[in-house]
Design a protein around this motif. Structure first.
Motif, mmCIF file in Angstrom:
data_model
loop_
_atom_site.group_PDB
_atom_site.id
_atom_site.type_symbol
_atom_site.label_atom_id
_atom_site.label_comp_id
_atom_site.label_asym_id
_atom_site.label_seq_id
_atom_site.Cartn_x
_atom_site.Cartn_y
_atom_site.Cartn_z
ATOM 1 N N PHE A 85 6.358 28.013 53.227
ATOM 2 C CA PHE A 85 5.303 28.285 54.202
ATOM 3 C C PHE A 85 3.977 28.568 53.492
ATOM 4 N N LYS A 86 4.032 29.335 52.412
ATOM 5 C CA LYS A 86 2.801 29.689 51.699
ATOM 6 C C LYS A 86 2.261 28.516 50.889
ATOM 7 N N SER A 87 3.153 27.675 50.354
ATOM 8 C CA SER A 87 2.681 26.532 49.560
ATOM 9 C C SER A 87 2.189 25.382 50.434
ATOM 10 N N ARG A 88 2.737 25.284 51.657
ATOM 11 C CA ARG A 88 2.356 24.229 52.619
ATOM 12 C C ARG A 88 2.526 22.837 52.018
ATOM 13 N N ASP A 89 3.599 22.674 51.246
ATOM 14 C CA ASP A 89 3.826 21.421 50.526
ATOM 15 C C ASP A 89 4.474 20.397 51.446
ATOM 16 N N ALA A 90 3.774 19.313 51.697
ATOM 17 C CA ALA A 90 4.305 18.262 52.576
ATOM 18 C C ALA A 90 5.515 17.565 51.962
ATOM 19 N N ASN A 91 5.660 17.634 50.624
ATOM 20 C CA ASN A 91 6.806 16.988 49.970
ATOM 21 C C ASN A 91 8.127 17.676 50.326
ATOM 22 N N ALA A 92 8.050 18.890 50.856
ATOM 23 C CA ALA A 92 9.272 19.630 51.190
ATOM 24 C C ALA A 92 9.764 19.339 52.601
ATOM 25 N N LEU A 93 9.079 18.462 53.333
ATOM 26 C CA LEU A 93 9.455 18.215 54.728
ATOM 27 C C LEU A 93 10.871 17.661 54.867
ATOM 28 N N ALA A 94 11.250 16.737 53.989
ATOM 29 C CA ALA A 94 12.593 16.160 54.080
ATOM 30 C C ALA A 94 13.654 17.235 53.839
ATOM 31 N N ALA A 95 13.415 18.085 52.827
ATOM 32 C CA ALA A 95 14.360 19.166 52.537
ATOM 33 C C ALA A 95 14.415 20.165 53.690
ATOM 34 N N LEU A 96 13.268 20.419 54.311
ATOM 35 C CA LEU A 96 13.236 21.348 55.444
ATOM 36 C C LEU A 96 14.009 20.807 56.632
ATOM 37 N N ASP A 97 13.844 19.525 56.907
ATOM 38 C CA ASP A 97 14.584 18.921 58.032
ATOM 39 C C ASP A 97 16.092 19.022 57.818
ATOM 40 N N THR A 98 16.520 18.775 56.580
ATOM 41 C CA THR A 98 17.952 18.889 56.267
ATOM 42 C C THR A 98 18.432 20.324 56.435
ATOM 43 N N ALA A 99 17.627 21.276 55.938
ATOM 44 C CA ALA A 99 18.009 22.686 56.011
ATOM 45 C C ALA A 99 18.051 23.180 57.455
ATOM 46 N N ILE A 100 17.089 22.748 58.271
ATOM 47 C CA ILE A 100 17.054 23.175 59.678
ATOM 48 C C ILE A 100 18.275 22.661 60.426
ATOM 49 N N ALA A 101 18.666 21.421 60.127
ATOM 50 C CA ALA A 101 19.822 20.831 60.812
ATOM 51 C C ALA A 101 21.117 21.573 60.479
ATOM 52 N N LYS A 102 21.205 22.148 59.291
ATOM 53 C CA LYS A 102 22.428 22.822 58.864
ATOM 54 C C LYS A 102 22.405 24.324 59.092
ATOM 55 N N GLU A 103 21.232 24.889 59.387
ATOM 56 C CA GLU A 103 21.095 26.345 59.463
ATOM 57 C C GLU A 103 21.772 26.914 60.705
ATOM 58 N N THR A 104 22.495 28.018 60.508
ATOM 59 C CA THR A 104 23.177 28.696 61.618
ATOM 60 C C THR A 104 22.601 30.087 61.894
ATOM 61 N N ASN A 105 21.869 30.636 60.940
ATOM 62 C CA ASN A 105 21.261 31.963 61.114
ATOM 63 C C ASN A 105 19.958 31.808 61.897
ATOM 64 N N ALA A 106 19.842 32.502 63.030
ATOM 65 C CA ALA A 106 18.684 32.321 63.920
ATOM 66 C C ALA A 106 17.385 32.717 63.225
ATOM 67 N N GLY A 107 17.384 33.853 62.509
ATOM 68 C CA GLY A 107 16.168 34.307 61.846
ATOM 69 C C GLY A 107 15.721 33.364 60.755
ATOM 70 N N VAL A 108 16.662 32.883 59.957
ATOM 71 C CA VAL A 108 16.325 31.943 58.882
ATOM 72 C C VAL A 108 15.862 30.615 59.465
#
Length: 544
Positions: free
Chosen positions: A151-174
């Protein structure tokens, strides 16, 4: 023979393919990873940034150590063969560690090595890469920290990794943190305007100062930036209004917290000053005695029964009350009772006594600050919206109100309280009715000093315990008592809360020192109009 010869030729031709098939995947991956690491030794900063992104894209856990070494200035290349190593200091030489296997590869003098340097742009790329590497970590705390880093780096290169992480995440806060990080990265990518506008809505929901700073950066892009800048401007305005409201709530709560501290420090003084009219300059030292009692109790528990540390305050409270109360009775019987009706001599005598008590504490405990620990149930903080409230402050608010309620019950519903009120309103008449005013004076002074002692227990949880602890509160205590009305407990409560909240609203504009001066000036002007304070006591002797 011809057939055998042909079979041999075919086997030789297929040998490289067989070797490739039989090579373990992990070994092949390690070779690829090693090749990427070796590329960090060549090229400029831009080329290294691309290599960092490629390393992060592998998702290999071993990459973290390499990037952390690069970020910390511990990644070197050997001049003789251009091999890259992670280094550790070993006297005059550096220990070489293989970046892939983690095994030591000997030592080398610093002159035989060349540091792989980084600039600010490369550091940002490294931080973003480290964040994306931990987005899928099994530990939720690490995933949350990684999301905040992205969030602080605002790196657009991390979008693919973020999409993968969001799809697998089960913790609501995370998951919420990951979505916020994705929104921040989207705003600095080449995504369509519609996606960026949805990302702005996510940041508006987040609503903190980090989100505000990000939106203000977009809003300042100019009028030609299109719909994204307009939406960012309106969302930033909404966040600013919400933060202003939270700031007002925060000032009120912090003011109540400060007011509760002032109430604890002043409530004992309100009793003694109201009943006997004694200006006790040693009242702050009663607070100090309570704080040092807490320190002593905790030291004994640490040495003899550390498992009872969480209950240390429950032992310290009655001891502090008894010790400070006994000292208060001794002061009244030994000094104060000979000086009634002589306010200047009383002030000088108690001021001299305060210096004696401070020096006695210095001689016993030393002049330096002493550490008083917080029990586990007072540690940590509570987050409510944009507020962060520490548990020790919240407990002190509860404790001060409890002390006030108990003292009110004593003065309103006990025989002793009836005698105190009688002496306060008309001492001569109370004496003529058979009330032993001298005994009431001594017990009242002891009660006020005892309350100051338990105030010291509370203050030890939020302030430094030193011989000068009481001096920080004595002036404020007198202001609270005079402003609220001498001898009136409700006046002391209202006065403490009013001064606490006023200080917290003034401090952001004037500073702490000037804020206190302005409060003092306002009290002086108020006393000119109402000499008896907000709630004046009633009675023939008082009114006379």
């Amino acid at each position: 023979m011809i057939v055998i010869r042909r079979f041999q030729l075919i086997a030789l031709a297929l040998l490289p393919l067989v070797a490739l098939v039989l090579t373990p995947p992990s070994a092949a991956h390690a070779d690829t990873l090693d090749a990427l690491v070796q590329k960090l030794a060549s090229g400029g900063f831009s080329a290294r940034a691309k290599v960092v992104d490629e390393l992060a894209a592998t998702g290999d856990e071993r990459v973290s150590a390499v990037l952390e070494a690069l970020q910390g200035g511990d990644l070197f290349t050997r001049k003789s063969d251009k091999r890259v190593f992670i280094t550790r200091s070993a006297g005059d030489e550096l220990t070489l560690v293989d970046p892939i296997s983690g095994q030591q590869a000997g030592t080398a003098p610093k002159s035989a090595l060349k540091k792989i340097r980084v600039n600010n742009r490369l550091r940002r790329a490294i931080r973003a890469a480290l964040g994306s590497l931990t987005l899928l970590n099994p530990d939720p705390a690490k995933r949350l920290a990684a999301a905040e880093a992205v969030f602080k780096s605002r790196d657009a290169n991390a979008l693919a990794a973020l999409d993968t992480a969001i799809a697998k995440e089960t913790n609501a806060g995370v998951k919420r943190a990951l979505e916020e990080a994705r929104a921040a990265a989207l705003l600095y990518s080449d995504a369509p305007e519609t996606e960026k506008i949805r990302a702005i809505a996510v940041l508006q929901t987040r609503g903190d100062r980090d989100a505000l700073a990000l939106l203000l950066g977009l809003a300042g892009a100019g009028k030609d930036a299109g719909a994204v800048a307009e939406v960012a401007t309106s969302s930033a305005a909404v966040i600013e209004r919400n933060l202003a409201a939270w700031n007002t709530v925060q000032n009120i709560i912090y003011g109540v917290s400060l007011g509760s501290v002032l109430l604890l420090a002043a409530i004992g003084l309100a009793i003694t000053f109201g009943v006997m009219g004694v200006i006790n300059m040693a009242h702050g030292e009663m607070v100090m005695l309570g704080a040092y009692t807490t320190f002593t109790v905790q030291e004994i528990i640490r040495l003899s029964a550390p498992e009872l540390f969480d209950y240390s305050l429950f032992f310290a409270l009655p001891l502090a009350f008894m010790i400070a109360g006994a000292v208060g009775i001794a002061i009244e019987r030994g000094i104060i009772r000979w000086l009634y009706g002589r306010p200047l001599e009383t002030l000088l005598a108690t001021w001299g006594l305060s210096l004696i008590l401070q020096q006695a504490i210095r001689s016993i405990y030393g002049p330096t600050n002493r550490e008083v620990g917080n029990p586990s149930w007072m540690a940590g903080s509570l987050e409510v919206g944009s507020l962060t409230l520490t548990y020790n402050r919240l407990w002190i608010i509860v404790f001060s109100i409890a002390v006030f309620a108990v003292l009110l019950l004593i003065l309103k519903h006990t025989r002793f309280g009836l005698q105190v009120r009688a002496v306060t309103q008309n001492r001569e008449m109370a004496g003529s009715m058979g009330i032993r005013t001298g005994r009431v004076d001594a017990l009242t002074f002891g009660l006020g000093s005892g309350i100051a002692g338990i105030a010291g227990v509370a203050l030890s949880q939020i302030d430094n315990v030193s011989p000068n602890l009481g001096q920080a509160y004595i002036i404020d205590s007198f202001m609270v008592v005079v402003f609220g009305g001498v001898g009136n407990l409700w006046g002391t409560l209202v006065g403490a809360m009013t001064l606490g909240i006023a200080n917290k609203f003034l401090e952001p504009f004037t500073g702490a020192v000037l804020g206190k001066i302005l409060v003092l000036v306002m009290i002086i002007l108020f006393i000119q109009k109402r000499p008896r304070g907000l709630f004046a006591l009633k009675g023939r002797a008082v009114e006379a």
